[in-house]
Scaffold this motif. Structure first.
Motif, PDB file in Angstrom:
ATOM      1  N   THR A  37       0.835  -1.201   0.000  1.00  0.00           N
ATOM      2  CA  THR A  37       0.000   0.000   0.000  1.00  0.00           C
ATOM      3  C   THR A  37       0.868   1.248   0.000  1.00  0.00           C
ATOM      4  OG1 THR A  37      -1.756  -1.136   1.224  1.00  0.00           O
ATOM      5  CG2 THR A  37      -1.807   1.272   1.210  1.00  0.00           C
ATOM      6  N   PHE A  38       0.635   2.147  -0.940  1.00  0.00           N
ATOM      7  CA  PHE A  38       1.404   3.385  -1.018  1.00  0.00           C
ATOM      8  C   PHE A  38       0.739   4.441  -0.139  1.00  0.00           C
ATOM      9  CE2 PHE A  38       2.248   7.559  -3.017  1.00  0.00           C
ATOM     10  CZ  PHE A  38       3.622   7.590  -2.876  1.00  0.00           C
ATOM     11  N   LYS A  39       1.384   4.736   0.987  1.00  0.00           N
ATOM     12  CA  LYS A  39       0.883   5.749   1.911  1.00  0.00           C
ATOM     13  C   LYS A  39       2.070   6.310   2.670  1.00  0.00           C
ATOM     14  CE  LYS A  39      -2.390   6.525   5.703  1.00  0.00           C
ATOM     15  NZ  LYS A  39      -3.355   5.874   6.632  1.00  0.00           N
ATOM     16  N   TYR A  40       2.201   7.627   2.682  1.00  0.00           N
ATOM     17  CA  TYR A  40       3.371   8.221   3.325  1.00  0.00           C
ATOM     18  C   TYR A  40       2.983   9.461   4.109  1.00  0.00           C
ATOM     19  CZ  TYR A  40       3.390  11.846  -0.314  1.00  0.00           C
ATOM     20  OH  TYR A  40       3.053  12.890  -1.132  1.00  0.00           O
ATOM     21  N   GLU A  41       3.864   9.895   5.000  1.00  0.00           N
ATOM     22  CA  GLU A  41       3.678  11.131   5.752  1.00  0.00           C
ATOM     23  C   GLU A  41       5.026  11.738   6.099  1.00  0.00           C
ATOM     24  OE1 GLU A  41       1.870  10.466   9.586  1.00  0.00           O
ATOM     25  OE2 GLU A  41       2.512   8.376   9.595  1.00  0.00           O
ATOM     26  N   GLN A  42       5.054  13.057   6.244  1.00  0.00           N
ATOM     27  CA  GLN A  42       6.286  13.737   6.630  1.00  0.00           C
ATOM     28  C   GLN A  42       6.531  13.535   8.110  1.00  0.00           C
ATOM     29  OE1 GLN A  42       6.726  17.815   5.280  1.00  0.00           O
ATOM     30  NE2 GLN A  42       7.897  18.337   7.115  1.00  0.00           N
ATOM     31  N   LYS A  43       7.811  13.241   8.464  1.00  0.00           N
ATOM     32  CA  LYS A  43       8.136  12.922   9.844  1.00  0.00           C
ATOM     33  C   LYS A  43       9.176  13.847  10.458  1.00  0.00           C
ATOM     34  CE  LYS A  43       5.647   9.299  10.989  1.00  0.00           C
ATOM     35  NZ  LYS A  43       4.788   9.281  12.196  1.00  0.00           N
ATOM     36  N   GLY A  44      10.065  14.395   9.660  1.00  0.00           N
ATOM     37  CA  GLY A  44      11.135  15.205  10.227  1.00  0.00           C
ATOM     38  C   GLY A  44      11.587  16.280   9.262  1.00  0.00           C
ATOM     39  N   LYS A  45      12.123  17.377   9.809  1.00  0.00           N
ATOM     40  CA  LYS A  45      12.634  18.459   8.972  1.00  0.00           C
ATOM     41  C   LYS A  45      13.803  19.129   9.666  1.00  0.00           C
ATOM     42  CE  LYS A  45      12.498  21.309   5.409  1.00  0.00           C
ATOM     43  NZ  LYS A  45      13.871  21.870   5.588  1.00  0.00           N
ATOM     44  N   LEU A  46      14.958  19.138   8.998  1.00  0.00           N
ATOM     45  CA  LEU A  46      16.142  19.823   9.498  1.00  0.00           C
ATOM     46  C   LEU A  46      16.509  20.944   8.539  1.00  0.00           C
ATOM     47  CD1 LEU A  46      18.297  16.745  10.581  1.00  0.00           C
ATOM     48  CD2 LEU A  46      16.972  18.274  12.057  1.00  0.00           C
ATOM     49  N   ASP A  47      16.914  22.067   9.099  1.00  0.00           N
ATOM     50  CA  ASP A  47      17.255  23.229   8.280  1.00  0.00           C
ATOM     51  C   ASP A  47      18.676  23.088   7.758  1.00  0.00           C
ATOM     52  OD1 ASP A  47      17.256  25.681   7.058  1.00  0.00           O
ATOM     53  OD2 ASP A  47      17.721  26.802   8.900  1.00  0.00           O
ATOM     54  N   ASP A  48      18.850  22.193   6.810  1.00  0.00           N
ATOM     55  CA  ASP A  48      20.173  21.915   6.268  1.00  0.00           C
ATOM     56  C   ASP A  48      19.999  21.153   4.965  1.00  0.00           C
ATOM     57  OD1 ASP A  48      22.935  21.758   6.068  1.00  0.00           O
ATOM     58  OD2 ASP A  48      23.201  21.081   8.133  1.00  0.00           O
ATOM     59  N   LYS A  49      21.057  21.103   4.169  1.00  0.00           N
ATOM     60  CA  LYS A  49      21.064  20.245   2.984  1.00  0.00           C
ATOM     61  C   LYS A  49      21.789  18.962   3.355  1.00  0.00           C
ATOM     62  CE  LYS A  49      20.439  23.393  -0.851  1.00  0.00           C
ATOM     63  NZ  LYS A  49      20.875  23.752  -2.214  1.00  0.00           N
ATOM     64  N   ILE A  50      21.167  17.837   3.028  1.00  0.00           N
ATOM     65  CA  ILE A  50      21.697  16.547   3.467  1.00  0.00           C
ATOM     66  C   ILE A  50      21.788  15.607   2.275  1.00  0.00           C
ATOM     67  CG2 ILE A  50      21.427  14.610   5.042  1.00  0.00           C
ATOM     68  CD1 ILE A  50      19.755  16.368   6.834  1.00  0.00           C
TER      69      ILE A  50
END
Length: 476
Positions: A440-453
């Motif tokens: 099943t294709f289902k996703y959610e945003q979990k984290g955010k860092l103010d940087d390029k990674i």
């Protein structure tokens, strides 16, 4: 009558805490690129599920050098490599009357932005090649460094300069000289800097030995990327270039070369993979032709002409099957192959065939990106280098489960990981997503860092260690 306490029972009771400590220690360790099994899987059970620049950030460590290598962890020690420019000549402006650099062969492909690694994204050949007779770089001065940071506090434990001086081979202006991830066996740290060499330190930062493999030109001056692999007292280096490609096996305690195999390959970027299968243990090296070697002797076991545009992602496998392939380009499709354990000789399937001798199945145009595929709970997850496309394939038969997109994902350089039944991944903008495992294709945003990674994450017993351009982050 006084009852005697069985001696064997005493040994058992005393050994239980030791076994528990050992198990916990193994959970804490992330000793090389893609982790202890080189598969981005973890035994951890209490990792954080949400974070941002303030939430669940245990500490940050400011970075003063450049590097695309991922952090590695042993016990309470984190190791990273970097390269610090002390004196660098300014990049000359292009003459407006001069013809513009050649565009990517892939229509509509984006060129990398400043500071972005030069390894090409899915569907493009990367930045334009460098001017062949440009020798200004030989006047530049850099420090190649290895740094150890405390996992619990984020404090620097030690830093050593592996090499100080002029570059030996030109790099692209968007790249740096510390692309490779280090490796550790718990006694030693192996820091590899491509054309500068391999440096071995003890866990306290004392240099034990170093090895100079020579300096070789790479495709279009883009730079190097293959990481060292430590296994059973041996360190393996895959050095594929435009002049003299080879794989070298060195004794971990001494640096003495045990064997070297010359390779009929040009520049490649993937890291070798130790495949422990039901038949034997193999060292799998990527390339236009993917090959497996005996780790002890270097004897070639099988070969597979994989096609594709170029070799960037590393393989992954289980007891019975290896899953491997190359990235695609406009004029060369990259397929995903399922190689059977115990294969021998040339196992390249016939043109257009869906299987073959030693090949269980072929998934054409798999759309592999810069990151490596994830094998997790019977499914293979492939995240495109750009565009947010995710493909889920059944590992058993190679059938497509779904082909969907994550809106706003952007470029993805880091490899995804499996945890708690879900697939985790992040884009270069520092945003992490969690994808429901299975069909099943289902996703959610979990984290955010103010940087390029771009570096892949390191996972310990209860925390993540991310390396950005600006900082090292411990999420706990």
């Amino acid at each position: 009558m006084k009852q005697r306490f069985p001696f064997r029972s005493l040994i058992f009771i005393l050994s239980v805490p030791l076994l528990m400590i050992t198990a916990c220690s193994k959970q804490q360790n992330w000793p090389q690129f893609r982790g202890p099994g080189s598969n981005m899987l973890t035994l951890a059970t209490s990792l954080p599920e949400e974070w941002d620049t303030l939430k669940n950030v245990a500490w940050t460590y400011e970075l003063d050098g450049a590097g695309w290598g991922s952090p590695v962890v042993w016990g309470n020690k984190i190791f990273i490599t970097s390269c610090f420019p002390e004196k660098v000549a300014p990049v000359p402006e292009r003459n407006p009357m001069q013809a513009p650099p050649p565009p990517s062969r892939s229509a509509g492909a984006q060129q990398p932005q400043a500071g972005q690694p030069s390894r090409p994204a899915q569907g493009q050949q990367g930045p334009p090649p460098q001017v062949e007779n440009d020798t200004v770089f030989k006047q530049d001065v850099y420090r190649w460094e290895v740094t150890c940071v405390d996992l619990n506090t984020g404090k620097q434990l030690w830093k050593q300069v592996a090499y100080h001086g002029n570059p030996r081979v030109k790099k692209h202006q968007m790249n740096n000289y510390a692309t490779e991830t280090a490796a550790t066996d718990g006694k030693r740290v192996f820091a590899y800097f491509g054309n500068i060499g391999l440096f071995c330190y003890d866990m306290e930062g004392m240099l034990i030995w170093k090895k100079d493999f020579g300096a070789y030109k790479v495709l279009n001056g883009w730079g190097t990327g293959s990481c060292p692999v430590a296994f059973n007292g041996i360190v393996y280096i895959q050095n594929d270039n435009e002049e003299s490609s080879f794989i070298s096996a060195l004794d971990a305690p001494t640096g003495e070369e045990k064997w070297r195999v010359q390779r009929d390959e040009k520049t490649n970027y993937s890291t070798p993979y130790i495949w422990k299968n039901s038949k034997r243990t193999e060292l799998v090296a990527g390339g236009k032709t993917i090959r497996a070697y005996d780790p002890e002797t270097g004897k070639e076991l099988w070969s597979l002409k994989a096609g594709g545009e170029m070799n960037i992602p590393s393989a992954v496998g289980d007891a019975n099957m290896l899953y491997t392939g190359n990235t695609s380009g406009q004029n060369a499709r990259g397929s995903l192959f399922a190689v059977k354990a115990g294969s021998e000789g040339d196992i390249t399937p016939a043109e257009g065939a869906s299987a073959g001798n030693g090949i269980a199945w072929v998934f054409p145009e798999a759309n592999l990106g810069n990151n490596s595929p994830l094998l997790y709970n019977g499914f293979i997850y492939i995240i495109a280098g750009r565009g947010g496309e995710i493909r889920c394939i059944k590992a058993a038969d190679g059938s497509l489960v779904y082909n969907e997109r994550v809106a706003g994902l952007g470029a993805v350089w880091a490899s995804p990981w499996g945890y708690d039944g879900r697939v985790w991944f992040y884009g270069e903008n520092g945003t992490t997503y969690s994808l429901q495992g299975g069909d099943t294709f289902k996703y959610e945003q979990k984290g955010k860092l103010d940087d390029k990674i771009w570096a892949s994450v390191a996972i310990t017993g209860d925390s993540y260690v991310f390396r950005g351009v600006k900082r090292l982050y411990c999420i706990k």
